[in-house]
Design an enzyme around this catalytic site. Structure first.
Site, short mmCIF file in Angstrom:
data_model
loop_
_atom_site.label_atom_id
_atom_site.label_comp_id
_atom_site.label_asym_id
_atom_site.label_seq_id
_atom_site.Cartn_x
_atom_site.Cartn_y
_atom_site.Cartn_z
CE1 TYR A 53 45.90 34.78 26.68
CE2 TYR A 53 46.06 36.89 25.59
CZ TYR A 53 46.00 35.52 25.53
OH TYR A 53 46.06 34.89 24.31
CB SER A 154 40.83 30.81 19.60
OG SER A 154 42.23 30.76 19.77
CG ASN A 155 43.75 27.56 20.37
OD1 ASN A 155 44.74 27.70 19.66
ND2 ASN A 155 43.51 28.33 21.41
N PRO A 215 53.66 33.42 16.02
CG PRO A 215 53.71 35.50 14.98
CD PRO A 215 53.08 34.77 16.12
CB THR A 222 63.99 35.34 18.26
OG1 THR A 222 64.28 34.63 19.47
CG2 THR A 222 62.52 35.75 18.24
#
Length: 330
Positions: A53, A154-155, A215, A222
């Protein structure tokens, strides 16, 4: 905020986690500090990051906050390794879950974070070029040397997850000191329910907790993209546009309209309905959400008291049904 056990382990995390994918790049230190303060005040504990990141800048930023007014003991730190920061000629990330790569990355993560251990360390992506036993051996070593308390994947697909859980079990080939598979982190939302076919049932059967990333359907749930792409949104960002675009489809639009309709009937926001659906899905111990601003994060945390009525959940389930059938159900 509710605190939940991660699978059958003793690790406890908040039902909503704070994602840091944009920290150090789109989210500066001042904004990150405000977000973390809001998150902790709401009872949040799980902070999710990764070595990749911001090419490590997200971890550096977290580390600077830990060196300041934030108490390390207030956080459940989750980080990921297995994707190298160097890139190929075509710009793709390099997946490398070899023992050397994983342990080097872990040490670098701990240095950036300014801590001697993670609470949960995950292999970020499957590496077809490295034997699974080598990858898992690195996880065992990391726990054995105290650099992380728990480990997971993860994944990864369900079949590899099951294989890994078997190998990491104390009764498995790694021996009684094997750490077990604590958790899996996967994308899970009303726009991405593919993990329900096999991965989520496998994780539950194996005693691994599920951390759900994105999520809110990469922000699409949204409702912000119903009529246009806001200039300040991720879909308008040069480096995040490709992350959002797969969900700017007609099918996704239909799901967003269903979520918006449900939200209007409940007097809540679409964001709150979408988050509550994932947060309370079977097997999920935490839904990891990233916010651009502290104000957005407050909107996310406003869903804490929302429990979807059974009829609303049933309708949303039907509208977004992933089509589970043979051989998952016979």
């Amino acid at each position: 905020m509710q605190q939940r056990r991660v699978g059958r382990t003793g690790l406890t995390v908040s039902s909503v986690g704070l994602g840091t994918m944009t920290w150090g790049r789109d989210t500066d230190e001042h904004e990150a500090a405000e977000q973390l303060e809001v998150f902790l005040d709401a009872g949040g504990t799980l902070v999710d990051t990764a070595a990749t990141y911001g090419d490590g800048d997200a971890e550096r930023l977290i580390g600077s906050l830990l060196a300041g007014s934030v108490d390390r003991e207030d956080l459940v730190l989750v980080s990921k390794a297995g994707v190298r920061n160097r890139r190929t000629v075509d710009g793709a990330s390099v997946v490398d879950a070899s023992r050397g790569s994983l342990l080097d990355t872990l040490d670098a993560s701990l240095a950036r974070l300014g801590t001697d251990h993670l609470d949960l360390w995950l292999v970020q992506s499957p590496d077809p070029g490295t034997p699974l036993q080598e990858t898992l051996g690195a996880l065992e070593h990391a726990v054995g040397t105290g650099r992380t308390r728990y480990v997971g994947l993860s994944n990864y697909p369900a079949w590899t997850t099951a294989q890994a859980a078997t190998l990491l079990a104390p009764a498995g080939p790694l021996g009684p000191g094997a750490p077990g598979l604590a958790a899996v982190e996967v994308e899970y939302s009303l726009l991405q329910r593919g993990v329900e076919r096999e991965l989520v049932p496998a994780a539950r059967a194996l005693g691994a907790g599920v951390l759900a990333w994105s999520p809110l359907g990469r922000g699409v749930l949204t409702g912000k993209y119903r009529h246009a792409v806001p200039a300040s949104s991720r879909a308008a960002s040069p480096h995040l546009r490709g992350f959002v675009e797969p969900y700017l489809t007609e099918r996704a639009h239909g799901v967003v309209e269903a979520v918006t309709t449900a939200a209007a009937g409940l007097g809540r926001s679409a964001l709150e309905v979408a988050l509550a659906w994932v947060r309370d899905a079977p097997g999920v111990c935490s839904a990891v959400v990233g916010a651009r601003t502290a104000g957005q994060l407050r909107g996310v945390l406003a869903a804490d008291d929302l429990e979807l009525p059974a009829p609303i959940r049933a309708v949303l389930d039907e509208v977004t049904n992933p089509g589970i059938g043979y051989p998952e159900r016979f």
